[in-house]
Design a protein around this motif. Structure first.
Motif, PDB file in Angstrom:
ATOM      1  N   ASP A 176       0.808  -1.213   0.000  1.00 26.50           N
ATOM      2  CA  ASP A 176       0.000   0.000   0.000  1.00 26.50           C
ATOM      3  C   ASP A 176       0.843   1.265   0.000  1.00 26.50           C
ATOM      4  O   ASP A 176       0.340   2.346   0.280  1.00 26.50           O
ATOM      5  N   CYS A 219       0.245  -5.152  -6.760  1.00 24.91           N
ATOM      6  CA  CYS A 219      -1.111  -4.630  -6.599  1.00 24.91           C
ATOM      7  C   CYS A 219      -1.249  -3.985  -5.224  1.00 24.91           C
ATOM      8  O   CYS A 219      -0.424  -4.197  -4.334  1.00 24.91           O
ATOM      9  N   SER A 220      -2.275  -3.197  -5.060  1.00 25.61           N
ATOM     10  CA  SER A 220      -2.553  -2.571  -3.776  1.00 25.61           C
ATOM     11  C   SER A 220      -3.064  -3.625  -2.807  1.00 25.61           C
ATOM     12  O   SER A 220      -4.064  -4.298  -3.083  1.00 25.61           O
ATOM     13  N   GLN A 242      -6.598  -2.690  -1.815  1.00 24.08           N
ATOM     14  CA  GLN A 242      -7.601  -2.977  -2.838  1.00 24.08           C
ATOM     15  C   GLN A 242      -7.849  -4.471  -2.976  1.00 24.08           C
ATOM     16  O   GLN A 242      -8.983  -4.909  -3.187  1.00 24.08           O
ATOM     17  N   ALA A 291      -9.889  -5.444  -0.022  1.00 23.82           N
ATOM     18  CA  ALA A 291     -11.199  -4.800  -0.129  1.00 23.82           C
ATOM     19  C   ALA A 291     -12.098  -5.555  -1.102  1.00 23.82           C
ATOM     20  O   ALA A 291     -13.291  -5.756  -0.844  1.00 23.82           O
ATOM     21  N   GLU A 292     -11.518  -5.986  -2.217  1.00 27.81           N
ATOM     22  CA  GLU A 292     -12.297  -6.739  -3.199  1.00 27.81           C
ATOM     23  C   GLU A 292     -12.678  -8.113  -2.665  1.00 27.81           C
ATOM     24  O   GLU A 292     -13.815  -8.576  -2.846  1.00 27.81           O
ATOM     25  N   LYS A 347     -16.334  -2.290   0.318  1.00 25.71           N
ATOM     26  CA  LYS A 347     -17.091  -1.081  -0.023  1.00 25.71           C
ATOM     27  C   LYS A 347     -18.550  -1.216   0.391  1.00 25.71           C
ATOM     28  O   LYS A 347     -19.137  -0.294   0.968  1.00 25.71           O
ATOM     29  N   GLN A 406      -6.728   4.938   3.480  1.00 26.30           N
ATOM     30  CA  GLN A 406      -7.555   4.431   2.383  1.00 26.30           C
ATOM     31  C   GLN A 406      -8.950   4.058   2.891  1.00 26.30           C
ATOM     32  O   GLN A 406      -9.953   4.268   2.210  1.00 26.30           O
ATOM     33  N   LEU A 466     -12.658   5.720   1.997  1.00 25.22           N
ATOM     34  CA  LEU A 466     -13.805   4.906   1.628  1.00 25.22           C
ATOM     35  C   LEU A 466     -15.016   5.283   2.490  1.00 25.22           C
ATOM     36  O   LEU A 466     -16.141   5.399   1.986  1.00 25.22           O
TER      37      LEU A 466
END
Length: 284
Positions: A105, A174-175, A178, A181-182, A187, A215, A219
């Motif tokens: 991150d 990659c983050s 993220q 989170a996915e 979210k 982050q 959100l």
């Protein structure tokens, strides 16, 4: 797999600094996973106490590092400036079948004003007098490995592990936030929540370089939710954090104490602050 498990900042002492340590233990965990059949490895680049450019990981996987006098190097932080040759003839055979994902991150490069030594070195125990020297050592190591110094984003993550994963192990970067989170549908969960609580050992200028609490607060801000950060220490103005969606930063240390005491009493301090926050929220 998380770097902190074997190469974490929790192991740093007055003698176990980035000059005397490396990421060899993390490399052994990766090697063990591969030998047990793992063919995709996601490495979370957070909480490290090392600044070895990931050389320790590479050694555990079979790479060998040599000095100009023919001595094989252990590749602690102090060895970075001595390496003149990197030998890949004895790498783990199964390595060719393994794909890596580098979950980070932070976007800092390996060297320079925003590099691993200058930005993250002090919090990992790197002596202030050695920061510039260590930055030059990382640049030397990168030049030996890749032929030149580059400012590739993310290479400085976890004391330079980002560079080793990207360049030597061809990791997909990659983050980490993220990715998680996915996987967790974060979210949607934030949108359904009444409020958001996160935390960090210390929040400061580095927090705005892609770290998880900010982050998450962004959100929450997008979803119109309050976000509270429970931290060991705060550096920086409340207004700066508020602009990123943080409702309040709440340091958990409630009396004068040393760092060692704060670490030892961390769970109790956190519990007391959580109780205070719950009481505030219940009355609002």
């Amino acid at each position: 797999m998380r770097v902190a498990a074997a190469s974490g900042i929790q192991f740093v002492t007055t003698t176990l600094t980035p000059l005397a340590t490396n990421t060899y233990g993390t490399g052994l965990l990766i090697k063990d996973a591969i030998e047990r059949g793992a063919r995709q490895i996601i490495l979370g680049l957070g909480g490290s106490g090392t600044v070895d450019g990931g050389a320790g990981i590479l050694r555990a996987l079979g790479y060998r590092f040599w000095a100009a006098d023919g001595q094989e190097l252990a590749m602690t932080g102090a060895d970075l400036s001595r390496v003149t040759k990197i030998d890949d003839r004895h790498v783990l055979p199964q390595l060719a079948e393994v794909s890596f994902i580098s979950a980070a991150d932070v976007t800092n490069p390996l060297t320079g004003p925003n590099g691993a030594a200058k930005i993250f070195g002090p919090q990992k125990g790197l002596p202030v007098a050695q920061i510039q020297v260590h930055d030059a050592a990382l640049a030397h190591y990168m030049t030996v490995a890749a032929g030149a110094v580059s400012a590739h984003e993310g290479d400085g993550a976890a004391g330079g592990i980002g560079f080793a994963l990207r360049y030597f192990l061809h990791a997909r970067v990659c983050s980490g936030f993220q990715l998680l989170a996915e996987m967790s549908n974060l979210k949607t969960k934030v949108a359904q929540a009444n409020l958001v609580i996160s935390g960090e050992g210390q929040v400061d200028d580095q927090s705005f370089m892609g770290k998880v609490p900010i982050q998450l607060s962004q959100l929450a801000q997008a979803a119109g939710k309050s976000c509270y950060l429970l931290v060991g220490r705060q550096k920086g103005a409340n207004e700066t954090f508020a602009k990123q969606g943080v409702t309040a930063v709440l340091p958990i240390v409630d009396q004068v104490m040393t760092l060692d005491q704060a670490m030892a009493q961390g769970p109790a301090n956190l519990e007391r602050m959580a109780d205070r926050l719950a009481r505030i929220i219940s009355q609002s």
